[in-house]
Design a protein around this motif. Structure first.
Motif, short mmCIF file in Angstrom:
data_model
loop_
_atom_site.label_atom_id
_atom_site.label_comp_id
_atom_site.label_asym_id
_atom_site.label_seq_id
_atom_site.Cartn_x
_atom_site.Cartn_y
_atom_site.Cartn_z
N GLN A 154 -16.81 -15.18 -18.45
CA GLN A 154 -15.79 -15.78 -17.60
C GLN A 154 -15.04 -14.70 -16.83
OE1 GLN A 154 -12.69 -17.81 -19.71
NE2 GLN A 154 -11.91 -18.81 -17.89
N GLU A 155 -14.69 -13.60 -17.49
CA GLU A 155 -14.00 -12.49 -16.82
C GLU A 155 -14.87 -11.90 -15.71
OE1 GLU A 155 -10.79 -11.25 -17.05
OE2 GLU A 155 -10.58 -13.14 -18.14
N GLN A 179 -17.14 -13.45 -13.95
CA GLN A 179 -17.14 -14.39 -12.83
C GLN A 179 -15.84 -14.32 -12.05
OE1 GLN A 179 -18.00 -18.11 -14.73
NE2 GLN A 179 -20.21 -17.79 -14.70
N LEU A 180 -14.72 -14.24 -12.76
CA LEU A 180 -13.42 -14.17 -12.09
C LEU A 180 -13.27 -12.87 -11.29
CD1 LEU A 180 -11.11 -15.59 -14.91
CD2 LEU A 180 -11.79 -16.72 -12.78
N SER A 239 -15.70 -11.07 -10.03
CA SER A 239 -16.61 -11.15 -8.89
C SER A 239 -15.98 -11.99 -7.78
CB SER A 239 -17.93 -11.75 -9.34
OG SER A 239 -18.77 -11.97 -8.25
N ARG A 240 -15.39 -13.12 -8.15
CA ARG A 240 -14.74 -13.97 -7.16
C ARG A 240 -13.56 -13.26 -6.50
NH1 ARG A 240 -11.48 -18.24 -9.64
NH2 ARG A 240 -9.97 -16.59 -9.42
N ASP A 241 -12.74 -12.57 -7.30
CA ASP A 241 -11.60 -11.84 -6.74
C ASP A 241 -12.04 -10.74 -5.78
OD1 ASP A 241 -9.85 -13.44 -8.14
OD2 ASP A 241 -9.48 -11.97 -9.73
N GLN A 292 -14.85 -10.68 -4.08
CA GLN A 292 -15.39 -11.32 -2.88
C GLN A 292 -14.25 -11.79 -1.98
OE1 GLN A 292 -17.93 -14.64 -3.67
NE2 GLN A 292 -18.73 -14.71 -1.62
N ASN A 293 -13.23 -12.39 -2.58
CA ASN A 293 -12.08 -12.83 -1.78
C ASN A 293 -11.38 -11.65 -1.12
OD1 ASN A 293 -12.53 -15.50 -2.42
ND2 ASN A 293 -11.04 -15.54 -4.08
N ASP A 335 -10.82 -11.30 2.81
CA ASP A 335 -9.46 -11.19 3.32
C ASP A 335 -9.27 -9.95 4.18
OD1 ASP A 335 -8.80 -13.48 1.99
OD2 ASP A 335 -7.79 -12.48 0.31
#
Length: 89
Positions: free
Chosen positions: A47-48, A50-51, A53-55, A57-58, A62
């Motif tokens: 889960q960490e 994935q989080l 990776s998403r952060d 990418q964002n 941005d």
């Protein structure tokens, strides 16, 4: 398995799912021994990942078109206390 690999969660990603029907894969998978504490740790780690990776990418999205003025800080979750389980060694 002989080297101590026990990340049963990683074996359920899409590219590896076709292997689940192979008898050799099933034989190896059934030899895995994971304690409930280790399984909780594996789910938390995935889960960490994935989080993070998403952060990341964002943060990349941005910053498109922004002039580089320095380092972009990413949010950092607090570290989870290490469990003293056999898989940690």
């Amino acid at each position: 398995m002989a080297a101590g690999f026990n990340d049963c969660v990683a074996l359920h990603i899409a590219p590896l799912r076709p292997l689940h029907h192979d008898p050799r894969f099933r034989a190896l998978y059934q030899r895995m021994r994971v304690t409930p504490a280790d399984l909780d740790e594996l789910f938390w780690l995935h889960q960490e990942m994935q989080l993070m990776s998403r952060d990341a990418q964002n943060a990349c999205v941005d910053n498109i078109g922004r002039l580089d003025t320095g380092v972009s800080l990413l949010p950092q979750p607090p570290c989870r206390p290490a469990n003293r389980t056999p898989a940690a060694y």
